[in-house]
Design a protein around this motif. Sequence first.
Motif, PDB file in Angstrom:
ATOM      1  N   ASP A 129       0.826  -1.224   0.000  1.00 36.12           N
ATOM      2  CA  ASP A 129       0.000   0.000   0.000  1.00 36.12           C
ATOM      3  C   ASP A 129       0.853   1.264   0.000  1.00 36.12           C
ATOM      4  OD1 ASP A 129      -2.296  -1.476  -0.030  1.00 36.12           O
ATOM      5  OD2 ASP A 129      -2.657  -1.364   2.143  1.00 36.12           O
ATOM      6  N   LYS A 130       1.957   1.237   0.747  1.00 33.74           N
ATOM      7  CA  LYS A 130       2.833   2.416   0.819  1.00 33.74           C
ATOM      8  C   LYS A 130       3.415   2.744  -0.547  1.00 33.74           C
ATOM      9  CE  LYS A 130       6.862   4.270   3.249  1.00 33.74           C
ATOM     10  NZ  LYS A 130       7.929   3.994   4.251  1.00 33.74           N
ATOM     11  N   LYS A 131       3.927   1.703  -1.239  1.00 31.51           N
ATOM     12  CA  LYS A 131       4.515   1.939  -2.562  1.00 31.51           C
ATOM     13  C   LYS A 131       3.439   2.335  -3.569  1.00 31.51           C
ATOM     14  CE  LYS A 131       7.882   2.147  -5.444  1.00 31.51           C
ATOM     15  NZ  LYS A 131       8.932   3.180  -5.280  1.00 31.51           N
ATOM     16  N   LYS A 132       2.277   1.728  -3.491  1.00 34.67           N
ATOM     17  CA  LYS A 132       1.188   2.091  -4.408  1.00 34.67           C
ATOM     18  C   LYS A 132       0.798   3.555  -4.230  1.00 34.67           C
ATOM     19  CE  LYS A 132      -3.421   0.697  -5.957  1.00 34.67           C
ATOM     20  NZ  LYS A 132      -3.890   2.084  -6.112  1.00 34.67           N
ATOM     21  N   LYS A 133       0.739   3.988  -2.981  1.00 35.47           N
ATOM     22  CA  LYS A 133       0.403   5.384  -2.693  1.00 35.47           C
ATOM     23  C   LYS A 133       1.451   6.323  -3.282  1.00 35.47           C
ATOM     24  CE  LYS A 133      -0.866   8.404   1.182  1.00 35.47           C
ATOM     25  NZ  LYS A 133      -1.006   8.499   2.666  1.00 35.47           N
ATOM     26  N   HIS A 134       2.718   5.926  -3.159  1.00 36.62           N
ATOM     27  CA  HIS A 134       3.814   6.739  -3.703  1.00 36.62           C
ATOM     28  C   HIS A 134       3.713   6.825  -5.224  1.00 36.62           C
ATOM     29  CE1 HIS A 134       7.944   7.014  -5.462  1.00 36.62           C
ATOM     30  NE2 HIS A 134       7.967   8.083  -4.691  1.00 36.62           N
ATOM     31  N   LEU A 135       3.450   5.697  -5.890  1.00 39.81           N
ATOM     32  CA  LEU A 135       3.349   5.691  -7.347  1.00 39.81           C
ATOM     33  C   LEU A 135       2.139   6.467  -7.832  1.00 39.81           C
ATOM     34  CD1 LEU A 135       4.341   1.961  -8.066  1.00 39.81           C
ATOM     35  CD2 LEU A 135       5.732   4.006  -8.416  1.00 39.81           C
ATOM     36  N   ASP A 136       1.028   6.368  -7.092  1.00 39.20           N
ATOM     37  CA  ASP A 136      -0.174   7.147  -7.442  1.00 39.20           C
ATOM     38  C   ASP A 136       0.119   8.644  -7.376  1.00 39.20           C
ATOM     39  OD1 ASP A 136      -2.000   5.108  -8.011  1.00 39.20           O
ATOM     40  OD2 ASP A 136      -2.559   4.847  -5.903  1.00 39.20           O
ATOM     41  N   LYS A 137       0.815   9.037  -6.324  1.00 45.19           N
ATOM     42  CA  LYS A 137       1.174  10.450  -6.159  1.00 45.19           C
ATOM     43  C   LYS A 137       2.113  10.897  -7.272  1.00 45.19           C
ATOM     44  CE  LYS A 137       3.260  13.692  -2.858  1.00 45.19           C
ATOM     45  NZ  LYS A 137       3.966  13.827  -1.553  1.00 45.19           N
ATOM     46  N   PHE A 138       3.071  10.033  -7.609  1.00 43.79           N
ATOM     47  CA  PHE A 138       4.036  10.327  -8.672  1.00 43.79           C
ATOM     48  C   PHE A 138       3.296  10.562  -9.992  1.00 43.79           C
ATOM     49  CE2 PHE A 138       7.291   9.653 -11.788  1.00 43.79           C
ATOM     50  CZ  PHE A 138       8.505   9.865 -11.171  1.00 43.79           C
ATOM     51  N   LYS A 139       2.366   9.671 -10.320  1.00 42.97           N
ATOM     52  CA  LYS A 139       1.600   9.803 -11.558  1.00 42.97           C
ATOM     53  C   LYS A 139       0.755  11.074 -11.550  1.00 42.97           C
ATOM     54  CE  LYS A 139      -1.790   7.409 -14.469  1.00 42.97           C
ATOM     55  NZ  LYS A 139      -2.610   6.177 -14.637  1.00 42.97           N
ATOM     56  N   ALA A 140       0.153  11.371 -10.397  1.00 41.86           N
ATOM     57  CA  ALA A 140      -0.683  12.576 -10.283  1.00 41.86           C
ATOM     58  C   ALA A 140       0.152  13.842 -10.501  1.00 41.86           C
ATOM     59  CB  ALA A 140      -1.358  12.610  -8.911  1.00 41.86           C
ATOM     60  N   GLN A 141       1.381  13.848 -10.001  1.00 43.55           N
ATOM     61  CA  GLN A 141       2.257  15.006 -10.201  1.00 43.55           C
ATOM     62  C   GLN A 141       2.584  15.183 -11.680  1.00 43.55           C
ATOM     63  OE1 GLN A 141       2.774  17.194  -8.087  1.00 43.55           O
ATOM     64  NE2 GLN A 141       2.797  16.309  -6.056  1.00 43.55           N
ATOM     65  N   LEU A 142       2.805  14.066 -12.375  1.00 41.54           N
ATOM     66  CA  LEU A 142       3.067  14.149 -13.808  1.00 41.54           C
ATOM     67  C   LEU A 142       1.845  14.668 -14.552  1.00 41.54           C
ATOM     68  CD1 LEU A 142       5.082  10.865 -14.553  1.00 41.54           C
ATOM     69  CD2 LEU A 142       5.958  13.167 -14.183  1.00 41.54           C
ATOM     70  N   GLN A 143       0.660  14.237 -14.130  1.00 44.58           N
ATOM     71  CA  GLN A 143      -0.567  14.724 -14.767  1.00 44.58           C
ATOM     72  C   GLN A 143      -0.749  16.220 -14.530  1.00 44.58           C
ATOM     73  OE1 GLN A 143      -3.159  11.839 -12.872  1.00 44.58           O
ATOM     74  NE2 GLN A 143      -3.365  10.643 -14.766  1.00 44.58           N
ATOM     75  N   ASP A 144      -0.391  16.668 -13.319  1.00 39.44           N
ATOM     76  CA  ASP A 144      -0.442  18.118 -13.041  1.00 39.44           C
ATOM     77  C   ASP A 144       0.543  18.867 -13.930  1.00 39.44           C
ATOM     78  OD1 ASP A 144      -2.341  17.706 -11.107  1.00 39.44           O
ATOM     79  OD2 ASP A 144      -0.967  17.864  -9.406  1.00 39.44           O
ATOM     80  N   GLY A 145       1.717  18.266 -14.143  1.00 41.06           N
ATOM     81  CA  GLY A 145       2.708  18.878 -15.008  1.00 41.06           C
ATOM     82  C   GLY A 145       2.219  18.986 -16.442  1.00 41.06           C
ATOM     83  N   ILE A 146       1.544  17.954 -16.905  1.00 38.93           N
ATOM     84  CA  ILE A 146       0.992  17.982 -18.261  1.00 38.93           C
ATOM     85  C   ILE A 146      -0.059  19.079 -18.391  1.00 38.93           C
ATOM     86  CG2 ILE A 146      -0.451  16.680 -19.884  1.00 38.93           C
ATOM     87  CD1 ILE A 146       1.118  14.172 -19.017  1.00 38.93           C
ATOM     88  N   ALA A 147      -0.903  19.212 -17.373  1.00 35.35           N
ATOM     89  CA  ALA A 147      -1.914  20.273 -17.393  1.00 35.35           C
ATOM     90  C   ALA A 147      -1.252  21.652 -17.467  1.00 35.35           C
ATOM     91  CB  ALA A 147      -2.791  20.170 -16.145  1.00 35.35           C
TER      92      ALA A 147
END
Length: 586
Positions: free
Chosen positions: A539-557
């Motif tokens: 769960d800890k690593k999944k949360k980290h990867l989800d956050k990582f992906k969300a940051q990239l999506q914010d960057g794309i926006a």
Amino acid sequence: MSHTFHIPVLGLGYSIDTPLKVSRYGISSVLSIVDDELIERMREYHSENSNEAYTAIAKSEPDSRAKRITAYLNLLAGTINQQFEQLKGQLFEAGTDLCRYFELLPEKALLRQGYDLMMEYPDNERKTIFQNILRQRMTKGSIDVNIMSKVDKMNFTAEGEYTGSENTDALAALRGFAESDLESAVILSAGMSPRLYSYLETFNDFFPDETGKLRKRIILKVSDFRSALIQAKFLAKKGLWISEFRVESGLNCGGHAFATDGFLLGPILEEFKEKRQEMADELYPLYLGALINKNISCDQMPEQRLSVQGGIGTAVENDFLMEYYHLDATGWGSPFLLVPEVTNVDEETLMQLAGANEDDFYLSGASPLGILFNNFKLASMEKQRVERIESGRPGSPCTKKYLCTNTEFTEKPICTSSREYQNFKIKQLQALSLPEVEYQEQFDTITEKICLCEGLCSAAYLKYKISKPKENTAVSICPGPNMAYFSRIYSLEEMVNHIYGRLDLLENIKRPHVFIKELNLYIDYLQADLEKHAKNLNDKKKKHLDKFKAQLQDGIAYYKQLFKEWPEGCARELGISERKLNCISI
């Protein structure tokens, strides 16, 4: 400063004497002061080459590391001062170094405009006065040094006694710089080191003199605004001012790569742009209060510059970054590895770099520090590494010991690229009786490490023909991914003209925009990290990867807004990257 770019540190040996080659033209550059063995040999070579007296500083001498660094930096300072005065004494005639100085400058520079105007003058007394004014306003490029805070090995006497915290590698290197004649900057990289940062406080040159001048400046290489502010506040409370924040792309850079948690360069620079003055206003009272407590006067806030480096490839990108984010400078590193008059690359490696493609540059686990490392597949060190594995002797003899950090099998730290460590680790692996595929994966991880202490110096020794008998001459080199688009050997004029838009070295070369390239590197990084942990995704690593992906999506926006007025190609490439990211399921 006259120029709006600098040449960052390039490995150990590649830019060890770059200031000798460019400083007289007003171009600032950075050399590493990690390796005092390399530094001592460079001092010997350049002393003899210029008929200067040379007295060796033996490794056994007290405080030899700091003394060697001080002696070499003093040699650079003295030699460059002589070069500069000789240059200024030349006539304004075509082909002279004096004219070269001005012709390398950007057209926007007042000195360049003055030079162009002067050259149109008829030969008379007024022209001579004009020429003397130009000479008076010329400046040398800064001779800056880099200390990587994580390279801070403890040192011991021959009897095994600890020599003390002030004699660790990083602190001794700082002392070598602080006690030198240079009036320049130390670039601190690889994160915060309270011990190293506190040691800065013991040297007067980092504090303003009676005129408010800092003889030695501090530059922080950072990857985001938050870490920059934390480090700057720590130092400001000690009366130490950050003269420049040098923002570097987390992945689109040369050497060690410090990936952010999905924060992209554009949004990072946007935050600096928005909060830069606010940060300075917060830091100055802390700085001033500390100076008052030290009975040091300071009448006004010192300058605080902002620059960026990592993956910039065209004048259009360079100009946009400078203008939109209100930067003071940009850094151009890897492309200068293809400029033999500026950097030290041996002939074989130079030819390999010039003919390389995108697949030849990759993010690796080759560094003994356990930090991602941008590597070059065709380098002779890689070939030697594979040969050693095939012969049943993986790993390297550890001679310099700068990167000895592991105590898994020994009381005294050893290097993970060493033959000693890899033998220990492989025996441990063999005892686990793992399935063949899993065994091979772990074996490859262990044996991927290479000796950077030797590999990053070899090219300089080969170029100057000063390799010692039986010395390992295998070369390791660590350009950033942007290197793939530069495909031949260049002169200093060509590269500088490319940076300033007077020449396009990448004309008709298909290359993604610097922001798009970095985004794709981060998407690949996320995909690789997900695959690495797919079998044991907690769960800890999944949360980290989800956050990582969300940051990239914010960057794309963010980039979608930024690219509205940009060429259609950028928007199309961004769309492709977005679809690729959305296909990653965590």
